[in-house]
Every structure is written in C-alpha cells, then in structure tokens.
Design a protein around this motif. Sequence first.
Motif, mmCIF file in Angstrom:
data_model
loop_
_atom_site.group_PDB
_atom_site.id
_atom_site.type_symbol
_atom_site.label_atom_id
_atom_site.label_comp_id
_atom_site.label_asym_id
_atom_site.label_seq_id
_atom_site.Cartn_x
_atom_site.Cartn_y
_atom_site.Cartn_z
ATOM 1 N N MET A 1 4.480 -24.753 58.130
ATOM 2 C CA MET A 1 4.727 -23.395 58.574
ATOM 3 C C MET A 1 5.991 -23.395 59.414
ATOM 4 S SD MET A 1 1.808 -21.029 60.145
ATOM 5 C CE MET A 1 0.525 -22.232 60.114
ATOM 6 N N GLY A 2 6.922 -22.629 59.060
ATOM 7 C CA GLY A 2 8.125 -22.604 59.873
ATOM 8 C C GLY A 2 8.517 -21.180 60.218
ATOM 9 N N ILE A 3 8.786 -20.977 61.423
ATOM 10 C CA ILE A 3 9.235 -19.648 61.835
ATOM 11 C C ILE A 3 10.665 -19.805 62.295
ATOM 12 C CG2 ILE A 3 8.881 -17.750 63.412
ATOM 13 C CD1 ILE A 3 6.008 -18.683 63.717
ATOM 14 N N ARG A 4 11.500 -19.017 61.728
ATOM 15 C CA ARG A 4 12.887 -19.140 62.135
ATOM 16 C C ARG A 4 13.338 -17.773 62.642
ATOM 17 N NH1 ARG A 4 17.587 -22.377 59.802
ATOM 18 N NH2 ARG A 4 15.968 -23.836 59.274
ATOM 19 N N VAL A 5 13.774 -17.782 63.802
ATOM 20 C CA VAL A 5 14.203 -16.511 64.388
ATOM 21 C C VAL A 5 15.701 -16.580 64.603
ATOM 22 C CG1 VAL A 5 13.920 -14.948 66.311
ATOM 23 C CG2 VAL A 5 11.986 -16.303 65.537
ATOM 24 N N ARG A 6 16.401 -15.698 63.956
ATOM 25 C CA ARG A 6 17.855 -15.720 64.126
ATOM 26 C C ARG A 6 18.260 -14.677 65.133
ATOM 27 N NH1 ARG A 6 18.775 -16.195 58.636
ATOM 28 N NH2 ARG A 6 19.082 -18.367 58.034
ATOM 29 N N ILE A 16 9.922 -15.236 73.307
ATOM 30 C CA ILE A 16 8.785 -15.184 72.406
ATOM 31 C C ILE A 16 7.607 -15.617 73.228
ATOM 32 C CG2 ILE A 16 7.715 -16.249 70.419
ATOM 33 C CD1 ILE A 16 10.458 -16.570 69.259
ATOM 34 N N MET B 1 3.860 -27.937 61.981
ATOM 35 C CA MET B 1 4.271 -26.592 62.370
ATOM 36 C C MET B 1 5.549 -26.667 63.200
ATOM 37 S SD MET B 1 1.409 -23.999 63.702
ATOM 38 C CE MET B 1 0.020 -25.086 63.667
ATOM 39 N N SER B 2 6.543 -25.984 62.775
ATOM 40 C CA SER B 2 7.755 -26.054 63.578
ATOM 41 C C SER B 2 8.257 -24.661 63.870
ATOM 42 C CB SER B 2 8.840 -26.845 62.837
ATOM 43 O OG SER B 2 9.374 -26.059 61.805
ATOM 44 N N MET B 3 8.880 -24.524 64.955
ATOM 45 C CA MET B 3 9.350 -23.208 65.348
ATOM 46 C C MET B 3 10.754 -23.390 65.880
ATOM 47 S SD MET B 3 7.177 -20.788 67.725
ATOM 48 C CE MET B 3 7.886 -19.397 68.529
ATOM 49 N N GLN B 4 11.640 -22.588 65.324
ATOM 50 C CA GLN B 4 13.011 -22.759 65.749
ATOM 51 C C GLN B 4 13.506 -21.448 66.326
ATOM 52 O OE1 GLN B 4 15.996 -23.888 62.788
ATOM 53 N NE2 GLN B 4 15.347 -25.959 63.320
ATOM 54 N N VAL B 5 13.978 -21.510 67.474
ATOM 55 C CA VAL B 5 14.480 -20.284 68.085
ATOM 56 C C VAL B 5 15.979 -20.448 68.279
ATOM 57 C CG1 VAL B 5 14.289 -18.760 70.044
ATOM 58 C CG2 VAL B 5 12.289 -19.993 69.258
ATOM 59 N N GLY B 6 16.731 -19.650 67.572
ATOM 60 C CA GLY B 6 18.180 -19.753 67.698
ATOM 61 C C GLY B 6 18.692 -18.823 68.772
ATOM 62 N N GLY B 7 18.764 -19.331 69.926
ATOM 63 C CA GLY B 7 19.222 -18.479 71.027
ATOM 64 C C GLY B 7 20.723 -18.236 70.944
ATOM 65 N N MET B 13 16.726 -18.228 77.384
ATOM 66 C CA MET B 13 15.295 -17.976 77.414
ATOM 67 C C MET B 13 14.900 -17.599 78.821
ATOM 68 S SD MET B 13 13.934 -18.843 74.477
ATOM 69 C CE MET B 13 12.302 -19.442 74.868
#
Lengths: 160, 137
Positions: A1-6, A16, B1-7, B13
């Motif tokens: 599962m990958g969530i990518r927030v641009r 978040i 599970m990976s979560m990437q936040v492109g700040g 943050m």
Amino acid sequence: MGIRVRGGKSGGMDEINVTPLIDIVLVLLIIFMVLTPMTVNKMASNLPPLEDIPPPPEPPPDQVMVAVYDDGSVALNLAPMTDDELAKAVRRKLFGKEKRTVFVDAHPNANYGRVVRVMDRLRESGADKIGFAEMKEEGPARLLAGQSLTPVAPAVPPAP
Amino acid sequence: MSMQVGGKKGGAMADINVTPLVDVVLVLLIIFMVVTPMLSSGVDVKLPAMKTAEEEKDLGQHLVISVRDDGVVFVDRDEVKLDDIAGVVNAERKNRPLLLKGDQRVTYKQVRDVLDKIHADVPATDTILLAAEKEKD
C-alpha cells in the motif's frame, strides 16, 4: 500500500494526521501477536492396566522390554548395551511387526530426562506405542556378574 | 506499507502530536508483559528434549500437570499435594486430555508417582501425554 502525496508548489501539506494510522497498525500488531499461539510438543505414553493381572510365567518371546537403570545405562531384555546398539536392536526386533509396542522399565531413581531421551530413541527406532512397565522399588531386573542370558539364537548363523 | 510525503518547498511539517502514539505503545508493552508468561500453559519447567515429539498449537486444550525440578506438583498453575492430585484433576479436567510437563532434572519416580496417582483415580487415563522440547536435528 503506498500513499503518495504531492505537495507541488502550492500551499503544501500542512499536516497529515498519522495518529489513527498508527493506532490501527499497532492494534493489528497486537491482534496478530495474540493470535500467534505457542506450540506444545508431546508424546503419548501408556500406563499399565490397573487390575492385577498375573503376569504370564514366561514373557512372550517377542516382547521388547527396555530397562533404564539409575546410573542411566540401558538394557534390552536384560542385555546391557549402549544407546546406539539399543536403537539398532530395537529396530531389528520391531521390523515387520504389526504391533510395535515397546515397554520401558525404569529405575525409580533414574533421571526423568534420561528416560524420555531413551523413549525418544525408541520412537526413532520405529516404536509406535510406548508403555511404562509397573515400577518396582528395586528397579528393573539386572544381570548379575557372571550371570549370562538364557541362550538365544546365535547372532551369526553357523556357516554351513 | 509505505507513506511518502513530499513536502518539498511547501511549509514544513507542523509538529506531530506523538502523545497518542506513546500511549498506545506503552499499553502494548504492558499487554505483552502481562500476556507473555501466560502463553505457555502450566508452570515454567525445563522440559526434556525430543526429536520425535509431535508439535501442536497450544490453545489451552490440555489440562497441564507440571512437576517442577524441586518435585513440587502443579495442576495448571496451582500447587497441589501428591495425595490430592486425582481429586483436583477430576474437578478441573472438563474432558481435556492430560499433559504432563516433567522437568528433566527430576527422577523417574517423581513423575511416575504422579502418573500412577492420576491413573488410579481418574477415568480414561490409560494414555497420558508427556510434554517435551522439540530438538532440532
């Protein structure tokens, strides 16, 4: 599962809220760890019957009786031997038999760990049922010095 | 599970409130500390090692009788006297198979006395399970 927030150039993510995610992940972790049960290793042992059945005057010739003495040594039908010899001899005796029962007669002061160890070897040698013999205060019978076993078939058949 | 936040360039943050995380982690820790000793049934004894033992999941399906290295006998986690054991086993059994956990340092007699007492006064105990440690070969 990958969530990518641009975030791009515009306003950017302020924050978040990861707390619910972490909560759920950790609760999942708990559930899995609780559901992962421990295992138990076991073997069945059979106890002698309660009724006083008089023992047959002569034990059946194919009976396999393994003695464990208080010093940890073992004997098969009174013949003292090492563990490896015992394993081989029992395998030979049980070979092709339908009922592969072995009796264990241990000295009261024998170490329990040692008795289980011997039972383990017997099972490795093909015993599918292990019965405890009636425990005798003085321990299993033992060959006295100078005493020899009743003659059995010679190990090596005489050459023709 | 990976979560990437492109700040990237956007505002940094804002600080994350870690207090709930810490709460949950601590609760977890406590749960494990409480549950871990209870996972294996019966009292803690040093079991003899066996290669041929059958492995089964421990879901509390056995009534566990333990003989500790000092010879003290337990049914589940309660210490019992040798003479009372049959009564306690009868009361607690609820149709479960019996599993005997004997410490490998006790004598054969200490284990056998327990087995014989149970066998004499508890019905359907011709076969009793002996617990062992699985030996890897």
